[in-house]
Design a protein around this motif. Structure first.
Motif, PDB file in Angstrom:
ATOM      1  N   LYS A 142       0.839  -1.206   0.000  1.00 46.45           N
ATOM      2  CA  LYS A 142       0.000   0.000   0.000  1.00 46.45           C
ATOM      3  C   LYS A 142       0.867   1.246   0.000  1.00 46.45           C
ATOM      4  CE  LYS A 142      -4.037  -1.991   2.283  1.00 46.45           C
ATOM      5  NZ  LYS A 142      -5.043  -1.815   3.380  1.00 46.45           N
ATOM      6  N   GLU A 143       0.262   2.336  -0.369  1.00 45.35           N
ATOM      7  CA  GLU A 143       0.974   3.610  -0.363  1.00 45.35           C
ATOM      8  C   GLU A 143       1.084   4.151   1.059  1.00 45.35           C
ATOM      9  OE1 GLU A 143      -0.249   5.268  -4.816  1.00 45.35           O
ATOM     10  OE2 GLU A 143      -0.893   6.336  -3.016  1.00 45.35           O
ATOM     11  N   ARG A 144       2.092   4.970   1.267  1.00 47.65           N
ATOM     12  CA  ARG A 144       2.230   5.631   2.556  1.00 47.65           C
ATOM     13  C   ARG A 144       1.055   6.572   2.769  1.00 47.65           C
ATOM     14  NH1 ARG A 144       8.086   7.779   4.319  1.00 47.65           N
ATOM     15  NH2 ARG A 144       8.462   5.646   3.585  1.00 47.65           N
ATOM     16  N   GLU A 145       0.533   6.610   3.978  1.00 46.29           N
ATOM     17  CA  GLU A 145      -0.606   7.469   4.275  1.00 46.29           C
ATOM     18  C   GLU A 145      -0.354   8.257   5.558  1.00 46.29           C
ATOM     19  OE1 GLU A 145      -4.201   5.334   5.152  1.00 46.29           O
ATOM     20  OE2 GLU A 145      -3.245   4.004   6.588  1.00 46.29           O
ATOM     21  N   GLY A 146      -0.941   9.428   5.612  1.00 44.84           N
ATOM     22  CA  GLY A 146      -0.853  10.231   6.815  1.00 44.84           C
ATOM     23  C   GLY A 146      -1.767   9.687   7.888  1.00 44.84           C
TER      24      GLY A 146
END
Length: 117
Positions: free
Chosen positions: A43-47
Motif C-alpha cells: 500500500k501507499e504511505r498514508e498520513g
C-alpha cells in the motif's frame, strides 16, 4: 547530525495499545509540525496524524480518529503517538516526519507495528 528516530513499535493483539515515540537529535522539534505516517505492505504511505508547532492543534485520519492521540514534549524533543484499540488493519511501518505532508524535510527510519487478530 540531524535525525529522527522512532521507537515503541512491536507485536500486539487486537484491542491492545502501543505508544510510539519520535525523538529528534541535531535540531529542535519546537519549530516543526510533526506528522506520523504509515505504510502497510503493498500500500501507499498514508498520513495518520499531525501536530502543529504553534498552538498544538492536531489532525487525525478518519481511520484512527478516537483511537490514536498525538502529543509533543518539547522539553524532551519528542513527539508521541498513543495508539489504543488497535486493529489488524493498523499493521504497518510507522514513520515520523517534520511536516504534515510528504514534502517533509526529515524522516525517521520507521518502526514496525504488527497487530494480530
Amino acid at each position: 547530525q540531524v535525525s529522527l528516530v522512532e521507537s515503541g513499535g512491536g507485536l500486539v493483539q487486537a484491542g491492545g495499545s502501543l505508544r510510539l515515540s519520535c525523538a529528534a537529535s541535531g535540531f529542535t522539534l519546537d519549530y516543526y509540525a510533526i506528522g506520523w505516517f504509515r505504510q502497510a505492505p503493498g500500500k501507499e504511505r498514508e498520513g495518520v496524524s499531525c501536530i502543529s508547532s504553534s498552538d498544538g492543534s492536531t489532525w487525525y485520519a478518519d481511520s484512527v480518529k478516537g483511537r490514536f492521540t498525538i502529543s509533543r514534549d518539547n522539553a524532551k524533543n519528542t513527539v508521541y503517538l498513543e495508539m489504543n484499540s488497535l486493529k489488524p488493519e493498523d499493521t504497518a511501518v510507522y514513520y515520523c516526519a517534520t511536516d504534515c505532508d510528504y514534502e517533509a524535510e526529515y524522516w525517521g527510519q520507521g518502526t514496525q507495528v504488527t497487530v494480530s487478530s
